[in-house]
Scaffold this motif. Structure first.
Motif, short mmCIF file in Angstrom:
data_model
loop_
_atom_site.label_atom_id
_atom_site.label_comp_id
_atom_site.label_asym_id
_atom_site.label_seq_id
_atom_site.Cartn_x
_atom_site.Cartn_y
_atom_site.Cartn_z
N TYR A 121 -13.75 -1.56 -5.64
CA TYR A 121 -14.43 -1.87 -4.39
C TYR A 121 -15.18 -3.19 -4.57
N ASP A 153 -8.69 3.50 -10.88
CA ASP A 153 -8.83 3.40 -9.44
C ASP A 153 -8.72 1.92 -9.07
N ARG A 177 0.79 -1.24 0.00
CA ARG A 177 0.00 0.00 0.00
C ARG A 177 0.81 1.27 0.00
N GLU A 213 -0.46 8.31 -1.60
CA GLU A 213 -1.59 7.39 -1.43
C GLU A 213 -1.74 7.04 0.05
N GLU A 214 -3.01 6.96 0.50
CA GLU A 214 -3.28 6.53 1.88
C GLU A 214 -4.22 5.36 1.83
N LEU A 215 -3.64 4.18 1.79
CA LEU A 215 -4.47 3.01 1.55
C LEU A 215 -4.41 2.04 2.73
N GLN A 216 -5.51 1.30 2.91
CA GLN A 216 -5.52 0.28 3.95
C GLN A 216 -5.07 -1.07 3.41
N CYS A 262 -13.51 -2.78 2.88
CA CYS A 262 -13.64 -1.32 3.02
C CYS A 262 -13.54 -0.65 1.66
N GLU A 263 -14.24 0.45 1.52
CA GLU A 263 -14.14 1.21 0.29
C GLU A 263 -12.98 2.17 0.42
N GLU A 264 -12.09 2.17 -0.56
CA GLU A 264 -11.02 3.17 -0.56
C GLU A 264 -10.68 3.51 -2.00
N HIS A 265 -9.97 4.64 -2.16
CA HIS A 265 -9.69 5.10 -3.52
C HIS A 265 -8.26 5.57 -3.66
N LYS A 284 -5.48 8.18 -4.96
CA LYS A 284 -5.48 9.63 -5.11
C LYS A 284 -5.04 10.04 -6.51
#
Lengths: 198, 464, 224
Positions: C65, C62, A58, A71-74, C71-74, C76
């Motif tokens: 999801y 992107d 990530r 980017e800030e991703l889990q 979890c929903e994430e995107h 940048k």
């Protein structure tokens, strides 16, 4: 703007993974790479020209500075790129039928993976995580993986025969030629257009 | 042992479960003009429809079965949600799938019989008879029902019949090959299975295929219920049929075989055998590469019992031979699992006048075979085999090479007979292939269960 | 070395695309539009520059999801993916490939990558190579059906296969001396044949242009 070029199909898929699971997947790939017999099934399926899996942790999306937002991703992400012969359905049917365990081993770490058997739900998942190719190039659009392997066999046999032909008598040559034909007789398929995709 | 629910043979049309082995057939093609009258017709036909119930008391003198195109089902004013839940290929019909099936050039719809070009066929009414007069009697009765109810217009009819030699019906087709081997065994359908017809098990034995490869509503080889239209009750116990009228160019075939049979070291009969994978008497090349052998043909434990593992180079049975293409058995490895979902059940009969070897014939004589393939899923089974294994050769590692007899060659292409070093089994290449077979029409049909027919008759179909 | 498989190299490049709200159309759409018009057959830039077996360019908008409970994430930024399967024997292989691209097709590289963050242009080959390496992601597992033949060897083999099939068909049952003579002549002619151009191969026309004309694709069905 197509996933298809001649006889080869470009599939792209991206799936999220919880970061701790990425380590397990890396270990699995390491074993797969170093224990060659495990790749035998993939080789025997004979309709993949090239395929790759790419794990992107990530925090490792390329960052070139220049005010590009970080980017800030889990999740970590698993990218999959395949170049295969045949139709989308044929490809997934084959994998689901004979490589279910291997597929599961690779994708079970991705979120919401339903398992590769039964096939209909598996296909729905793939359709969801697949994204489309903007530009696809192949140096040999009219040849499949099988055609390539056959072509190399024919080339090798031809080179040997050409050598021998220089110095053989007609009788000797006739024998060599028969041997040559027997070596290549299963490898003479014509190359050309792909069947219409459906 | 696999678990399945017991088949209710009285709910399944007999044509699906068995080849009747009744010598004579007449197929009527119907068009429905009015939904209410069409329903009345189905209601009147219903008691006449032959079911899958076994004939332990002896064969009936005639049988009747019915199947519908998508247009035909639409003519009954079924709910739109039901109509669009049918598979896309069935909705389109075979004519629109021509490019996918390789039905181009000489096989293109523009060369089809007008009946099929027009696209007005709504239903196929198939009648078979033990004798020619039994056939006529049954046909007259059915036509009378149609007339009485004014339920349909009969667009055309097609006769077909087994070749009768010395008073006995044979399974020979016009090119002289003995047909009819190798229909798949399905769980619960046959009483006994024949080695080589079902699916290959890891220990080398053969087991019946999952019922769902033929019938909707039962588990299939992928471990799920096959994709089927809704509601369940309309689809279950039904199946799909690909119907193709294949004209045979007998003169071209005989001339080609003569010419190349002279040049081929093994002789004409052997070359003919190499095209298909069986000698013309039915002996499989794989079991008897040098000579015909009726003992094998007559023994169900042997006639389809072989694999190709020991013949990887195709020296016994060519790699591109017809039966090897359409039923590769163990050729792809993986214990045959890549072919278990690509099997079809074949029905059908030859049509047109049979001609002795010495009788002069012409390609324009009206003769050929009515080919019918039954399967739970047209695109995964019939269409796949037609496109990938007959009109193309990649899975057989033969590139674009097509099936020798069925391929749409257009004068091009080739067929390689792999050989060994011997005089009577040399390698040989056939080129400049004509179309031995030409497609003259056909369509995709749905063969409903008896229950589904009842629902059609009563106008009682709701979608969910 | 996971990027390598035999003498083939699996290059995976992810280039962040410029995100400028004032650009109309946006940079990712401009890339897409350009790629849509780029030929994929023998006039492809990748047929012109050496060493590419198969490659693709994909604008990844992107991540996807997959639905709850995930979890929903995107992302940048959007990313331009360049996936290439190329000839790269030896350690310098990748660099020589990239330099080859910069020398042969700079205008196309610029047209595509000028929409990406930090792209220096192909005019300066060193800078270009550095940029690509900065965007490179290590291939975790790379499979190749044939991993020991270059593009050139492959094209030649396909040409040979076709010619040999034709020769065998035409020379059945021929007397020995004549067969030998004709074979020698055939071999000489074949070896003198120019190499087939990459991106084509096949007797009938099949070159698909950027809009897919000449592709035989009919829509299939959702169900199967």
């Amino acid at each position: 703007m197509s996933n298809i070029n001649g006889k080869v199909y470009a599939m792209n898929a991206v799936t999220p993974m919880k970061p701790w699971k990425t380590w397990v997947l890396r270990a699995i790939f390491f074993v797969l790479w170093n224990v060659k017999p495990l790749q035998q099934d993939l080789i025997n399926l004979s309709f993949i020209e090239f395929a790759r899996w790419v794990v992107i942790p990530r925090r490792r999306f390329p960052d070139l500075g220049n005010a590009q937002p970080k980017e800030e991703l889990q999740y970590d992400y698993l990218l999959f790129f395949s170049n295969f012969n045949g139709t989308w359905n044929q490809y997934i049917d084959a994998f689901s039928a004979v490589l279910a365990k291997g597929l599961n081993l690779i994708w079970r770490w991705s979120e919401k993976f339903p398992g590769s058997v039964p096939v209909t739900i598996f296909k729905e998942y793939i359709a969801r995580v697949q994204f489309d190719t903007d530009y696809y190039y192949t140096a040999y659009p009219h040849a499949t993986a099988n055609d390539l392997k056959s072509a190399h066999i024919v080339q090798a046999s031809f080179d040997v025969l050409s050598q021998r032909a220089q110095t053989a008598t007609p009788e000797e040559f006739a024998e060599e030629y028969l041997d040559f034909v027997l070596q290549v007789q299963c490898h003479l398929g014509e190359t050309g257009e792909a069947p219409v995709v459906f | 042992m696999a678990i399945m629910s017991k088949l209710n043979e009285t709910d399944i049309q007999g044509f699906v479960l068995r080849g009747y082995n009744l010598t004579y057939a007449r197929y009527f093609y119907l068009h429905f003009e009015d939904a209410a009258r069409a329903r009345k017709l189905i209601a009147r036909l219903l008691p006449e429809i032959t079911t899958g119930q076994r004939w332990d008391g002896g064969k009936p003198r005639s049988t009747v079965n019915i199947a519908f195109t998508h247009r035909g089902l639409a003519a009954f004013e079924l709910p739109i949600a039901t109509l669009i839940s049918f598979p896309v290929e069935f909705q389109q019909g075979m004519k629109k799938r021509a490019a996918i099936l390789g039905d181009t050039g000489l096989n293109a719809p523009e060369h089809w019989d007008e009946l099929w070009r027009e696209g007005r066929v709504h239903a196929w009414l198939g009648i078979q008879g033990l004798t020619s007069s039994a056939l006529d009697t049954a046909s007259t009765e059915m036509l009378a029902l149609i007339e009485e109810t004014r339920g349909a217009v009969v667009l055309d009819s097609q006769d077909a019949a087994s070749q009768v030699i010395a008073g006995k019906a044979t399974t020979k087709e016009h090119f002289g090959y003995t047909d009819g081997f190798g229909n798949p065994d399905y769980l619960g359908v046959e009483r006994s299975t024949q080695p080589g017809q079902g699916k290959l098990m890891p220990d080398g034995s053969w087991a019946p295929l999952a019922t769902g490869e033929l019938l909707l509503g039962y588990a299939d080889e992928a471990g799920e219920l096959p994709v089927a239209p809704i509601p369940h009750i309309l689809a279950s116990n039904g199946t799909f049929m690909a119907y193709r009228k294949l004209h045979q160019n007998l003169a071209s075939f005989r001339a080609y075989l003569e010419e190349h049979g002279r040049q081929y070291g093994g002789g004409k009969e052997k070359l003919a055998a190499k095209f298909i994978g069986r000698w013309r008497d039915g002996t499989p090349l794989e079991l008897s590469p040098d000579a015909e052998n009726q003992a094998i043909v007559q023994d169900p434990q042997r006639s389809t019992n072989f694999t190709y593992g020991a013949d990887g180079d195709g020296t016994r049975c060519p790699v591109g031979a017809h039966i090897r293409r359409v039923h590769p058995r163990d050729t792809f490895g993986f214990n045959g699992k890549l072919i278990d979902r690509r099997r079809v059940t074949r029905r059908g009969l030859p049509y047109g006048k049979f001609a002795d070897e010495n009788e002069p014939v012409s390609d324009s004589d009206d003769r050929g075979i009515i080919f019918m393939a039954l399967n739970a899923n047209l695109s995964r089974q019939f269409e796949f085999v037609q496109q990938q294994w007959i009109e193309y050769g990649n899975d057989a590692r033969l590139g674009n090479d097509k099936d020798m007899l069925l391929g749409n060659h257009g004068g091009h292409g080739k067929f390689v007979v792999q050989g060994d070093g011997s005089q009577t089994n040399p390698p040989y290449v056939c080129t400049a292939l004509p179309n031995f077979v030409e497609l003259r029409g056909g369509d995709y049909f749905f063969i409903p269960s008896i229950t589904a027919l009842g629902m059609l008759a009563m106008g009682l179909v709701d979608p969910r | 070395m996971p990027n390598n498989n035999g003498c083939v190299y699996g290059l995976t490049i992810l280039s962040p695309i410029l995100n400028d709200e004032k650009a109309t159309p946006s940079h990712d759409l401009q890339i897409r539009n350009y790629l849509a018009t780029l030929p994929t057959g023998e006039t492809s830039p990748f047929a012109h520059a050496p060493g590419t077996h198969l490659c693709r360019l994909v604008v990844m908008d992107d991540v996807i999801y997959v639905g709850m409970p995930a979890c929903e994430e995107h992302l940048k930024s959007k990313y331009l993916i360049f996936e290439s399967n190329l000839d790269a024997a030896g350690g310098a292989g990748l660099e020589s490939y990239l330099r080859g691209l910069a020398q042969a097709i700079p205008q196309h590289l610029d047209a595509v990558w000028s929409h990406c963050v930090g792209y220096p242009g192909a005019a300066n080959a060193e800078a270009f190579v550095r940029y690509m390496k900065a965007c490179q992601i290590e291939t975790t597992f790379f499979f190749a059906a044939v991993n020991d033949k270059t593009v050139t060897e492959t094209l030649r083999a396909l040409q040979t296969q076709k010619a040999v099939a034709d020769f065998i068909a035409r020379h059945q049952g021929m007397e020995h001396a004549k067969l030998k003579a004709e074979f020698l002549e055939f071999a000489t002619r074949l070896n003198a044949e120019p190499l087939p151009r990459p991106g084509t191969m096949g007797s009938r026309s099949g070159e698909s242009d950027a809009w897919g004309r000449g592709r035989g694709i009919k829509t299939g069905g959702h169900n199967e």
